[in-house]
Write an enzyme that holds these catalytic residues in place. Structure first.
Site, PDB file in Angstrom:
ATOM      1  N   GLU A  94       0.842  -1.200   0.000  1.00 17.01           N
ATOM      2  CA  GLU A  94       0.000   0.000   0.000  1.00 17.01           C
ATOM      3  C   GLU A  94       0.874   1.245   0.000  1.00 17.01           C
ATOM      4  O   GLU A  94       1.760   1.404   0.828  1.00 17.01           O
ATOM      5  CB  GLU A  94      -0.908   0.074   1.224  1.00 17.01           C
ATOM      6  CG  GLU A  94      -1.663   1.396   1.227  1.00 17.01           C
ATOM      7  CD  GLU A  94      -2.476   1.659   2.491  1.00 17.01           C
ATOM      8  OE1 GLU A  94      -2.590   0.779   3.330  1.00 17.01           O
ATOM      9  OE2 GLU A  94      -2.990   2.790   2.586  1.00 17.01           O
TER      10      GLU A  94
ATOM     11  N   ASP B 196       9.872   6.104  15.093  1.00 16.67           N
ATOM     12  CA  ASP B 196       9.693   7.524  14.829  1.00 16.67           C
ATOM     13  C   ASP B 196      10.115   8.271  16.081  1.00 16.67           C
ATOM     14  O   ASP B 196       9.640   7.978  17.175  1.00 16.67           O
ATOM     15  CB  ASP B 196       8.208   7.788  14.509  1.00 16.67           C
ATOM     16  CG  ASP B 196       7.944   9.259  14.226  1.00 16.67           C
ATOM     17  OD1 ASP B 196       8.926  10.023  14.112  1.00 16.67           O
ATOM     18  OD2 ASP B 196       6.769   9.634  14.136  1.00 16.67           O
TER      19      ASP B 196
ATOM     20  N   ASP C  16      10.698  12.220  17.561  1.00 20.15           N
ATOM     21  CA  ASP C  16      10.299  13.562  17.211  1.00 20.15           C
ATOM     22  C   ASP C  16      10.804  14.520  18.276  1.00 20.15           C
ATOM     23  O   ASP C  16      10.637  14.265  19.465  1.00 20.15           O
ATOM     24  CB  ASP C  16       8.760  13.568  17.179  1.00 20.15           C
ATOM     25  CG  ASP C  16       8.256  14.628  16.254  1.00 20.15           C
ATOM     26  OD1 ASP C  16       8.931  15.661  16.145  1.00 20.15           O
ATOM     27  OD2 ASP C  16       7.184  14.423  15.651  1.00 20.15           O
TER      28      ASP C  16
END
Lengths: 535, 504
Positions: free
Chosen positions: A160, A226, A228
C-alpha cells in the site's frame, strides 16, 4: 489537476478517500472527492477486465489497460493527458519515453526553466515538485528497496502506498507493479506527500472485490521507529515545538546511537536505515526479512524493550528501572554519558532556572539532601546546570542522616541521565503492522527539505539544517556544467546536485539488502520450493 | 443420506479404524498439565458434555474477570483456588486422590468442547486462547516442581543450552539479568545457573520486560524462566489448532444435538465488561450541549476531568486524549454537531482551516459519520470502558489521557483531586493505598462515594436507587450518569418520576 471530472460520481459510499491524520472538509474539496471516486470506478472496471481477459496480458499492458479505462470513464483519452503531463513544455529534455532504464535518468541536456530563481520557501510549489519527481526522485532504488529484488515481486505489487494530494485529500490503498507505473501515477497526481503502508495478502486495489473481507490483511512491513523533537520539549531549552537547531538535534544523534546499537547487537537486524523526516524528527526503517514479517504483538515487544521513559507529563519521575541494569541499559548509559555532559548539561543547561531546578530536586532521593541542595541553589541563583549536577555529589557527602543510601542516589542519578538523554520514541508507530509512515525522499511541505537518509557512518555530523531543499536542488541542476571529459555513461540529474551522496547511500543500502534477500531465495530454491509464482 | 447410512452400517473405514483402536479409548494422563495435543476419543453422555463445558466456562469467565480487575498473579491464584477446586479440580500425581484419571479426563474433554464452541469467529478464538493461556499459567505455577519438570521434558521442545564458555564470556550481562529479575538471593553463581538460548520471538514477554539478555536475535533464558517458554508454546499451539478447528467446523459430522449446546455456550461467554450501550446513557432533562460541558464537568470522573482541564489549559489535546474524551462525550449524549462545536471552540488557538483539515474528520469518524461501511453502520466507536483506559495506550510524553489513578504519580493525582474538591486526608490516603495495590477502580469509586456521600445516603434511605444501581462503577459514562442523577435527585423527580428514569 488535469483531470476531467466525472459528473455522475455521486459521493459513492466508498472509503477510497480515507483520511489518515489530516482530514478534509468535503464541500471544500468536492473536486478531489470526485476525482478519487473516479479512480475507484476505474479500479473496479480494470480488475474485472483483468479477470475476464485472462492473465497473458503483460504487466505493462495491464498498466496501460488501467489507464485506458480511466480515460474512458472520463471521456478523454488518457494518453493525451499523459503526453501533456510528461511533455512539459519547460522540460522537453526530461520527457519520459517509457523505456526500462529511463526511470531516473532523463536526457542530459541541462534544460532549465528560465525563471527558476530562488522561489518562495515552500515545499509544495507544483512546478518544482513536478521537476523533482521527474528528475530527482530515485524511483528505481525506491522500488528495489520495497521490492527486495530487481524484478517485480508481490512485495511491491501488494504494497500500500498512500498519497496526500495538494488539497490535503488522502488516497489510500494505491499499489503499483513497477517503478515506472508508480512514477507515472505520481506525476499525474502530484502528491505532496507519499506514505508507505504494509504489504497485503492481496492487491490493495482489489480489496473490495474480495468475497471474504478476512483475506485482505497486512502481512509484512518494515519495522519502523519515529522520534520527534517535540517530545523533548520539557528538557530542551533552545527551541520548542516545530523549531530545531543543531543543539537540540544532538538528541536525535543520541537516539540513533542507542536504538541502532540495540537493533543491531540485541535483535541482530542488519538493514537499518535512518531517514530525516524533513523538519524535526527521524524515522528508522528496518528491512530485514525477520523484521518485516513480525506480527503486531512482536512489534509491541520490541517497542517495550526499547521504551524506557514512560508516563505522561504528569507522571513525575519517568525513568524507574530495576537494578542491576539490563545490559541494554548499561550499554545505553555508556553511549550517552558523554552526551549528557556536553549536549545536555552544557548546551541545554536544563536546570538553570529555579523552577526547572525544582524538577531536578524532585527526582533525587532523601529529604535532607534535597533541602541542603535547595538552600545552596537558592543562595546562588543562575548557577549553571553543570555546577548543580556536581553539587549533588558534593552535598551528598555532608549528609549525616542514617537513612541516607548512596546507592539510591547513584541509581537516581543514572535514571536522571537516562531521562535527559534516552531516546523518546513515538511508540505507536512501531507497534502496528499497518501504520503508515512517510516515505524517504519526499519533500517536507513546510520546510521544502528532502527526507534524506542519514548515513550511519557519519551520522554524528549530520546537520538537518544543511539538508538540501527542493529549490536548492533545482537550482543546482541548472547551475551544473558538463565536465570537459564526458563520461560514457551519462550523468543522472541527481548526480548534478547535493542529493548525490544521499542517493548513493540509499543505493548502497538497497544493494546490500537485495544481496541478502537473494541468498535466502537461492537457498529456498535449493530446498526444492517452487519459486515461479513470485513473479 | 448416505452419511447416516454409513453410521448405521458401522463401516470400519480408515478414519473410524483409528477410533476403533483401543489405544485411543484409554487415553493416559501421566501429567497433571496438558497441552491438549490429542483430541478425546472416548464416549461421554450429552449431560456430561454440557455440564463439563459449563463448568470450565465458569472458571474461564472468572479468570478473565480477574484480569479485568487488574489482580496480581498471586491474588488471582488465591481468588481462583476455591473455584478451581469446585469446578475443575486437578490433583497432582503425588496426591492420593482416586479421581486423578476422571479429573484429567474432564479437563481434557471440556477443553475440546469449548474449542468447538469458540472457534467460529476470530474474536472468540483470540479470547478463548487468552483465557486458556491464563488458566494454563495458573496451573503451571501451582504445579509440583518435580512433576512440572517431567511435564516439560515430555514436551520435547528444542532448547539449546548455553555452553559454559559462552556463559563465562557474557557473565556480567547474564548475572545482571538474573539478579534484577529474581533478586540477589536467587542467584548463586554463574556456573550453577543454567541458560537456554532461543530465538527472541519465542519468549516475547521476557524480552518486553527486559528480563533476559539478548544478543544477535537470541535470548538467553535462565532455567527459572521455563514458564514463559512453555506458556508461549502453549498459546502458539492452541492458536494454531483453533484455526484448524475453525476451518473444520463447517464439516462437523454431527446430528443436531451438539450444535445448539455449542451455540448456547459461545453466546454465554460475553464479557462482564461489555461495551457501554448508547441506549441507556442519555439522561432525560439534562442539557447536553457544547456550552454546557464546563458545567457538566463537575460530574465527570477524574480521567475525563483531567482531560477537560488539560484541554482548557492548552486549548489542545493529543490524539488518544481527543479520542478518549470525545467518545466519553458522545456517550453522555453530546450530538455530533454539538461535539464539533465544542471541539472547535476548545481548540481556540488554531484557524478554522487547520481545524477542518486536521481534526474535523477524526471527530466525525468516531461518531460514524464518515469512514468505511462497518464504521458507519456501527455508529462509530464505543466509549472507552475503564478496562480499556487502564490497559491500552498508556499515556506518553505530553499526553493527558489514561486513568489518573494508574498513570499519574500520587503527587499530581492529589493536586487534581484537590482541585475537584477532594481534600479529606483520609480519602486521599485511601486513594493512595488503592493505587499502591493497583486497585484503580476502587480508588475511583472511593472518590465517587466521597463526593456524593450525602446524596448516596439519601438515595439509600429513600430507596430511590436499588443496590444493583449502586454497584462498583467500571465505566466512565456510568460514573457521569450516576453522578448526574444523584446530584439532580431533587429536581429530576418531583413526583417520584425519577425511578422510571433510572431504569432507562
Amino acid at each position: 489537476m488535469p483531470h476531467s471530472v466525472d459528473q455522475k460520481a455521486e459521493a459513492l459510499p466508498s472509503a477510497e478517500v480515507e483520511m489518515a491524520e489530516a482530514a478534509t472538509d468535503e464541500s471544500a474539496n468536492q473536486g478531489a472527492a470526485e476525482d478519487v471516486d473516479m479512480t475507484d470506478a476505474t479500479e473496479t472496471q480494470t480488475s474485472e477486465a483483468t479477470k475476464s481477459e485472462a492473465k497473458e496480458l503483460g504487466a505493462f499492458e495491464k498498466g496501460q489497460e488501467r489507464n485506458g479505462m480511466a480515460s474512458d470513464t472520463g471521456g478523454i483519452k488518457v494518453e493525451d493527458l499523459f503526453d501533456m503531463d510528461s511533455d512539459d513544455e519547460e522540460f522537453p529534455s526530461s520527457a519520459m519515453p517509457v523505456k526500462k532504464e529511463a526511470s531516473d535518468s532523463p536526457d542530459l541536456l541541462p534544460s532549465s526553466p528560465s525563471d527558476a530563481g530562488p522561489v518562495q520557501h515552500s515545499g509544495s510549489d507544483p512546478e518544482l515538485l513536478r521537476t523533482f519527481y521527474q528528475r530527482l526522485f530515485p524511483w528505481r532504488y525506491f522500488f528495489q528497496w520495497l521490492n527486495h529484488s530487481p524484478q517485480p515481486t508481490l512485495d511491491f505489487e501488494h504494497r500500500e502506498l498512500s498519497f496526500m494530494l495538494s488539497n490535503d485529500a488522502v488516497m489510500r490503498y494505491q499499489s503499483y507493479r513497477t517503478a515506472d507505473l508508480l512514477r507515472k501515477d505520481v506525476l499525474r497526481l502530484m502528491p505532496t506527500r507519499i506514505e508507505i503502508g504494509p504489504v497485503y495478502s492481496t492487491n490493495p486495489r482489489e480489496r473490495k472485490l474480495l468475497q471474504n473481507a478476512g483475506s485482505f490483511r497486512p502481512v509484512s512491513k518494515e519495522l519502523c521507529f519515529d522520534i520527534d523533537l517535540t517530545d523533548y520539549d520539557d528538557i530542551r531549552t533552545c527551541c520548542d515545538k516545530a523549531n530545531i537547531c543543531i543543539k537540540c538535534w544532538q538528541f536525535m544523534t543520541m537516539a540513533i546511537k542507542v536504538i541502532n546499537a540495540a537493533l543491531r547487537d540485541d535483535f541482530g537486524f542488519k538493514h537499518i536505515m535512518w531517514v530525516y523526516s524533513g523538519r524535526r524528527g527521524i524515522h528508522a526503517w528496518i528491512s530485514d526479512k525477520s523484521a518485516r514479517t513480525l506480527d503486531d504483538s512482536k512489534r509491541k515487544v520490541i517497542a517495550g524493550y526499547l521504551e524506557v521513559i514512560v508516563g505522561g507529563a504528569q507522571s513525575g519521575k519517568r525513568v524507574n528501572l530495576r537494578r542491576p541494569l539490563h545490559p541494554h541499559l548499561t550499554r545505553s548509559i555508556d553511549l550517552l554519558k558523554s552526551h549528557f555532559q556536553d549536549d545536555v548539561l552544557e548546551a541545554q543547561d536544563p536546570w538553570r532556572s529555579p523552577e526547572r531546578a525544582d524538577k531536578l530536586l524532585q527526582m533525587l532521593p532523601d529529604t535532607e539532601l534535597r533541602e541542603a541542595l535547595k538552600r545552596k541553589w537558592d543562595a546562588s541563583p543562575e548557577r549553571s546546570s553543570e555546577l548543580k549536577w556536581k553539587d549533588i555529589d558534593a552535598v551528598a557527602k555532608t549528609v549525616t542522616s542514617k537513612n541516607f543510601d548512596p546507592k539510591a542516589l547513584l541509581d537516581a542519578k543514572q535514571d536522571i541521565v537516562l531521562e535527559y538523554t534516552y531516546p523518546r520514541l513515538d511508540i505507536n508507530v512501531s507497534k502496528k503492522l499497518n501504520h503508515l509512515l512517510k516515505s524517504p525522499f519526499v519533500i517536507h511541505p513546510g520546510t521544502g527539505r528532502v527526507c534524506v537518509p542519514v548515513d550511519l557512518r557519519t551520522f554524528e555530523d549530520f546537520d538537518p539544517l544543511s539538508v538540501p531543499t527542493i529549490q536548492q536542488l533545482i537550482h543546482e541542476i541548472d547551475a551544473w556544467k558538463e565536465p570537459e571529459v564526458k563520461s560514457e555513461k551519462g550523468v543522472h540529474d541527481w548526480e548534478k546536485t547535493s542529493l548525490k551522496p544521499y542517493i548513493e547511500y540509499f543505493r548502497t543500502h538497497v544493494n546490500a539488502l537485495m544481496r541478502d534477500e537473494k541468498d535466502v531465495k537461492v537457498k529456498r530454491e535449493r530446498d526444492g520450493e517452487d519459486n515461479g509464482d513470485l513473479w | 443420506m448416505n452419511r447416516i447410512d454409513n453410521k448405521r452400517r458401522n463401516v470400519v473405514d480408515h478414519r473410524k479404524k483409528q477410533y476403533a483402536d483401543p489405544a485411543y479409548k484409554e487415553t493416559q494422563y501421566p501429567h497433571r498439565l496438558n497441552f491438549y495435543a490429542t483430541p478425546p476419543t472416548a464416549d461421554i453422555t450429552l449431560e456430561q458434555f454440557e455440564q463439563w463445558a459449563i463448568d470450565r466456562l465458569r472458571v474461564l469467565a472468572e479468570i478473565e474477570a480477574c484480569s479485568f480487575r487488574n489482580k496480581s498473579p498471586v491474588e488471582a491464584a488465591a481468588h481462583m483456588r476455591p473455584l478451581l477446586e469446585k469446578y475443575l479440580p486437578l490433583d497432582s500425581n503425588s496426591s492420593s486422590s482416586t479421581q486423578l484419571s476422571a479429573q484429567r479426563q474432564k479437563d481434557h474433554y471440556s477443553h475440546f468442547i469449548l474449542r468447538l464452541a469458540f472457534s467460529s469467529t476470530k474474536e472468540l478464538r483470540q479470547r478463548f486462547a487468552r483465557v486458556e493461556t491464563m488458566l494454563f499459567r495458573l496451573r503451571f505455577n501451582a504445579d509440583d516442581t518435580r512433576e512440572r519438570q517431567a511435564f516439560v521434558e515430555s514436551l520435547n521442545l528444542d532448547w539449546e543450552p548455553v555452553p559454559d564458555e559462552e556463559k563465562r564470556k557474557f557473565a556480567t550481562e547474564l548475572i545482571a539479568t538474573v539478579i534484577s529479575s529474581y533478586g540477589k538471593k536467587a542467584y548463586q553463581s554463574i556456573d550453577e545457573e543454567q541458560f537456554y538460548r532461543v530465538d527472541w520471538t519465542r519468549v516475547p514477554d521476557l524480552v518486553e520486560q527486559r528480563k533476559v539478555f539478548l544478543r544477535a536475535g537470541k535470548a538467553y533464558v535462565p532455567a527459572k524462566e521455563l514458564q514463559s517458554l512453555v506458556v508461549t508454546e502453549f498459546t502458539a499451539r492452541l492458536e494454531k489448532s483453533l484455526e484448524l478447528t475453525a476451518r473444520a467446523l463447517p464439516r462437523l459430522d454431527e446430528d443436531d444435538r451438539l450444535t445448539p449446546i455449542l451455540d448456547h455456550l459461545s453466546k454465554n461467554f460475553v464479557a462482564p465488561d461489555a461495551g457501554y450501550s448508547g441506549g441507556n446513557s442519555a439522561i432525560d432533562g439534562a442539557e447536553i450541549t457544547a456550552r454546557n460541558i464546563d458545567n457538566l464537568s463537575q460530574h465527570f470522573p477524574m480521567c475525563m476531568t483531567v482531560l477537560h482541564r488539560t484541554l482548557r489549559r492548552d486549548s489542545k489535546l493529543k490524539h488518544f486524549g481527543r479520542l478518549q474524551y470525545t467518545l466519553f462525550l458522545k456517550g453522555i449524549g453530546l450530538s455530533l454537531d454539538e461535539s464539533l462545536t465544542f471541539w472547535r471552540q476548545s481548540f481556540n488557538k488554531m484557524t478554522d482551516d487547520t481545524f477542518n483539515k486536521e481534526y474535523r474528520y477524526n471527530f466525525r469518524h468516531s461518531y460514524g459519520d464518515v469512514g468505511g461501511d462497518s464504521n458507519r453502520r456501527g455508529g462509530g466507536y464505543t466509549p472507552y470502558s475503564c478496562q480499556k483506559i487502564l490497559t491500552e495506550h498508556a499515556p506518553g510524553p505530553g499526553e493527558a489521557h489514561g486513568c489518573p489513578y494508574r498513570h499519574m504519580n500520587m503527587e499530581n493525582l492529589a493536586v487534581q483531586l484537590q482541585a475537584s474538591g477532594v481534600t479529606d486526608p483520609a480519602v486521599l490516603r485511601g486513594v493512595g493505598e488503592d493505587k499502591e495495590k493497583q486497585k484503580f477502580h476502587l480508588a475511583c469509586n472511593r472518590v465517587f462515594e466521597h463526593l456524593h456521600a450525602k446524596e448516596l445516603k439519601q438515595a439509600k434511605d429513600e430507596r430511590i436507587m436499588t443496590a444493583s444501581q449502586l454497584e462498583t462503577i467500571v465505566h466512565p459514562n456510568e460514573y457521569f450518569k450516576r453522578s448526574y442523577l444523584l446530584k439532580n435527585m431533587g429536581k429530576a423527580q418531583p413526583g417520584g418520576g425519577g425511578d422510571v428514569k433510572m431504569e432507562g
